[in-house]
Design a protein around this motif. Structure first.
Motif, PDB file in Angstrom:
ATOM      1  N   ARG A 171      69.810  62.918  41.095  1.00  0.00           N
ATOM      2  CA  ARG A 171      69.996  62.238  39.805  1.00  0.00           C
ATOM      3  C   ARG A 171      69.979  63.250  38.659  1.00  0.00           C
ATOM      4  NH1 ARG A 171      69.182  56.806  38.789  1.00  0.00           N
ATOM      5  NH2 ARG A 171      68.161  57.368  36.830  1.00  0.00           N
ATOM      6  N   ASP A 172      69.028  64.180  38.713  1.00  0.00           N
ATOM      7  CA  ASP A 172      68.929  65.182  37.653  1.00  0.00           C
ATOM      8  C   ASP A 172      70.187  66.047  37.594  1.00  0.00           C
ATOM      9  OD1 ASP A 172      66.466  64.258  36.954  1.00  0.00           O
ATOM     10  OD2 ASP A 172      65.329  65.860  37.933  1.00  0.00           O
ATOM     11  N   ARG A 173      70.721  66.357  38.762  1.00  0.00           N
ATOM     12  CA  ARG A 173      71.926  67.191  38.796  1.00  0.00           C
ATOM     13  C   ARG A 173      73.134  66.442  38.224  1.00  0.00           C
ATOM     14  NH1 ARG A 173      75.449  68.650  43.291  1.00  0.00           N
ATOM     15  NH2 ARG A 173      76.686  70.436  42.645  1.00  0.00           N
ATOM     16  N   ILE A 174      73.237  65.169  38.541  1.00  0.00           N
ATOM     17  CA  ILE A 174      74.316  64.350  37.975  1.00  0.00           C
ATOM     18  C   ILE A 174      74.188  64.299  36.458  1.00  0.00           C
ATOM     19  CG2 ILE A 174      75.233  62.004  37.805  1.00  0.00           C
ATOM     20  CD1 ILE A 174      74.429  61.653  40.782  1.00  0.00           C
ATOM     21  N   LEU A 175      72.968  64.054  35.964  1.00  0.00           N
ATOM     22  CA  LEU A 175      72.749  63.985  34.516  1.00  0.00           C
ATOM     23  C   LEU A 175      73.073  65.304  33.835  1.00  0.00           C
ATOM     24  CD1 LEU A 175      69.407  61.964  34.474  1.00  0.00           C
ATOM     25  CD2 LEU A 175      71.628  61.161  33.660  1.00  0.00           C
ATOM     26  N   GLN A 176      72.703  66.388  34.472  1.00  0.00           N
ATOM     27  CA  GLN A 176      72.956  67.707  33.890  1.00  0.00           C
ATOM     28  C   GLN A 176      74.445  67.971  33.736  1.00  0.00           C
ATOM     29  OE1 GLN A 176      71.729  71.034  36.367  1.00  0.00           O
ATOM     30  NE2 GLN A 176      71.299  72.290  34.595  1.00  0.00           N
ATOM     31  N   PHE A 182      80.096  65.388  28.724  1.00  0.00           N
ATOM     32  CA  PHE A 182      80.083  64.546  27.526  1.00  0.00           C
ATOM     33  C   PHE A 182      80.050  65.419  26.277  1.00  0.00           C
ATOM     34  CE2 PHE A 182      77.728  60.832  29.826  1.00  0.00           C
ATOM     35  CZ  PHE A 182      78.872  60.576  30.569  1.00  0.00           C
ATOM     36  N   PHE A 183      79.295  66.513  26.322  1.00  0.00           N
ATOM     37  CA  PHE A 183      79.178  67.411  25.175  1.00  0.00           C
ATOM     38  C   PHE A 183      80.495  68.139  24.929  1.00  0.00           C
ATOM     39  CE2 PHE A 183      77.999  71.540  23.269  1.00  0.00           C
ATOM     40  CZ  PHE A 183      77.315  71.089  22.142  1.00  0.00           C
ATOM     41  N   SER A 212      76.896  52.880  36.719  1.00  0.00           N
ATOM     42  CA  SER A 212      78.078  53.035  35.875  1.00  0.00           C
ATOM     43  C   SER A 212      77.969  54.300  35.030  1.00  0.00           C
ATOM     44  CB  SER A 212      78.216  51.825  34.933  1.00  0.00           C
ATOM     45  OG  SER A 212      77.115  51.783  34.038  1.00  0.00           O
ATOM     46  N   LYS A 213      79.069  54.665  34.412  1.00  0.00           N
ATOM     47  CA  LYS A 213      79.064  55.802  33.491  1.00  0.00           C
ATOM     48  C   LYS A 213      78.167  55.494  32.293  1.00  0.00           C
ATOM     49  CE  LYS A 213      82.597  56.790  30.796  1.00  0.00           C
ATOM     50  NZ  LYS A 213      83.848  57.281  30.181  1.00  0.00           N
ATOM     51  N   ALA A 214      78.150  54.225  31.876  1.00  0.00           N
ATOM     52  CA  ALA A 214      77.310  53.831  30.740  1.00  0.00           C
ATOM     53  C   ALA A 214      75.835  54.052  31.047  1.00  0.00           C
ATOM     54  CB  ALA A 214      77.557  52.369  30.385  1.00  0.00           C
ATOM     55  N   GLU A 215      75.423  53.800  32.280  1.00  0.00           N
ATOM     56  CA  GLU A 215      74.023  54.017  32.651  1.00  0.00           C
ATOM     57  C   GLU A 215      73.658  55.500  32.545  1.00  0.00           C
ATOM     58  OE1 GLU A 215      70.927  53.355  36.399  1.00  0.00           O
ATOM     59  OE2 GLU A 215      72.928  52.450  36.460  1.00  0.00           O
ATOM     60  N   ILE A 216      74.595  56.368  32.900  1.00  0.00           N
ATOM     61  CA  ILE A 216      74.363  57.811  32.764  1.00  0.00           C
ATOM     62  C   ILE A 216      74.183  58.163  31.288  1.00  0.00           C
ATOM     63  CG2 ILE A 216      75.372  60.097  33.099  1.00  0.00           C
ATOM     64  CD1 ILE A 216      76.847  58.968  35.532  1.00  0.00           C
ATOM     65  N   LEU A 217      75.034  57.623  30.424  1.00  0.00           N
ATOM     66  CA  LEU A 217      74.936  57.879  28.988  1.00  0.00           C
ATOM     67  C   LEU A 217      73.590  57.415  28.445  1.00  0.00           C
ATOM     68  CD1 LEU A 217      76.253  58.725  26.283  1.00  0.00           C
ATOM     69  CD2 LEU A 217      77.110  56.369  26.104  1.00  0.00           C
ATOM     70  N   VAL A 218      73.154  56.240  28.859  1.00  0.00           N
ATOM     71  CA  VAL A 218      71.871  55.709  28.393  1.00  0.00           C
ATOM     72  C   VAL A 218      70.726  56.653  28.756  1.00  0.00           C
ATOM     73  CG1 VAL A 218      70.176  53.861  28.716  1.00  0.00           C
ATOM     74  CG2 VAL A 218      72.599  53.294  28.410  1.00  0.00           C
ATOM     75  N   GLU A 219      70.698  57.108  29.998  1.00  0.00           N
ATOM     76  CA  GLU A 219      69.614  57.984  30.445  1.00  0.00           C
ATOM     77  C   GLU A 219      69.615  59.303  29.656  1.00  0.00           C
ATOM     78  OE1 GLU A 219      66.305  59.360  32.194  1.00  0.00           O
ATOM     79  OE2 GLU A 219      67.112  57.322  32.298  1.00  0.00           O
TER      80      GLU A 219
END
Length: 363
Positions: A171-176, A182-183, A212-219
């Motif tokens: 999960r951390d790797r996906i968020l990173q 996104f940046f 979803s992609k939105a859940e990634i953005l929220v986190e």
């Protein structure tokens, strides 16, 4: 009920822990947050619920910090015989390099970890079985192996602990990687397929960990706000004068803003794309941060330490100084992170009419 030992942090340890709580290493970040929450007076059960981990794990790292300080939480706890120890986190990292053609084979991973190729294969199979069992749900998970048959459980502390560790790492790797995209490109211009491609993985891999992609953005957007709120709450409950606690809070706040400047930038740029409930939740976090900062400024005015005409406006200006650093801060810029933090703290202290105690920052 047995009460956990009280824990008090020095200013230096608190600053270091705030930086570690933002680390890309999920294990170190979690340990730092355990200690920071413990220093606020939270008991182990409350910390476990806050972080979504086991109470035993919280107690273990709390005790390690009490006994050995920062060194105690900087290394893993020993488990099993030294000869059989396997760095599972490193194994997962090696098996998920950025692109498929860069992945190491079993022999290369074995050489990197100092174990046999057979051990690498066995542990990878066990990890995949654990992840698949978690994905399938309780009704479809494979039957447990006979007692004494799981060497992996002995080495890594049990199937559940291993599963949680692997899932957190992924999960951390996906968020990173998602945050970087996104940046660089913007949220709307980044697809789940692009995130998977950057990871060297598949879309189902991403959707397994996020709906979803939105859940990634929220986190991504919530993370920095949670860390700043933690800094505000720590400052409010810490010992010392309003001026000392204000300086501590602003230093922590600025460190979070600089360490996670991409996350902060994404929030300000993409707030309009957040689901309504998530956007409101983050707004409430930010409101709580400003309320705590205002309360701290009011304390300083009441004690005679601060000279402020309007504490509410002053709180908004000061918070803006730190949070808006994302727009101009560069890691390779003229000043490093520590120097930028110190200068912002000095400017904020000037606003409230006092001098900094930090070395080299007195007027």
């Amino acid at each position: 009920m047995r009460r956990a030992a009280d824990l008090t942090l020095s200013a230096a340890d608190r600053s270091e822990l705030m930086q570690r709580s933002c680390s890309a290493d999920a294990r170190l970040a979690r340990r730092a947050r355990i200690v920071l929450l413990a220093a606020r007076g939270l008991q182990n059960k409350a910390i476990a619920e806050e972080l979504g981990i086991g109470r035993v794990q919280v107690a273990r790292w709390r005790e390690r910090y009490l006994q050995e300080g920062l060194d105690g939480i900087s290394r893993d706890l020993p488990r099993g015989a030294p000869a059989a120890r396997v760095d599972v986190a490193r194994l997962v990292q090696l098996s998920h390099q950025p692109a498929p053609d860069q992945r190491l084979n079993t022999r290369s991973m074995a050489a990197a970890l100092g174990i046999s190729p057979a051990s690498v294969s066995r542990h990878l199979r066990a990890i995949e079985r654990t992840a698949e069992g978690h994905a399938a749900g309780p009704a479809h998970r494979p039957k447990p192996a006979p007692a004494g048959s799981s060497r992996l459980a002995r080495v890594s502390g049990g199937g559940k602990a291993l599963r949680d560790r692997v899932i957190t790492l992924k999960r951390d790797r996906i968020l990173q990687e998602a945050a970087r995209l996104f940046f660089e490109r913007g949220y709307l211009q980044t697809s789940v397929e692009a995130i998977a491609e950057r990871l060297g993985a598949t879309k189902p891999f991403v959707y397994y960990h996020f709906q979803s992609k939105a859940e990634i953005l929220v986190e991504i957007c919530e993370q920095s706000n949670r860390d700043v709120l933690l800094a505000a709450e720590s400052a409010m409950s810490a010992p010392g004068s309003p001026r000392d606690r204000f300086e501590q809070f602003l230093s922590d706040f600025t460190n979070v803003a600089l360490l996670q400047h991409q996350h902060v930038a994404i929030y300000f740029r993409e707030e309009i794309s957040l689901p309504a409930q998530a956007a409101e939740r983050i707004r409430q976090m930010r409101k709580s941060i400003n309320m705590r900062l205002t309360a701290l400024l009011n304390e300083g005015v009441a004690s005679g330490e601060f000279q402020i005409e309007d504490t509410r406006i002053c709180a908004l200006v000061i918070a803006g100084m730190s949070s808006y650093a994302f727009a101009w801060y560069r890691e390779d810029g003229r000043l490093d992170q520590q120097e930028v933090t110190q200068r912002i703290v000095k400017m904020a202290l000037n606003l409230v009419g006092v001098q900094s105690k930090l070395p080299g920052l007195a007027r």
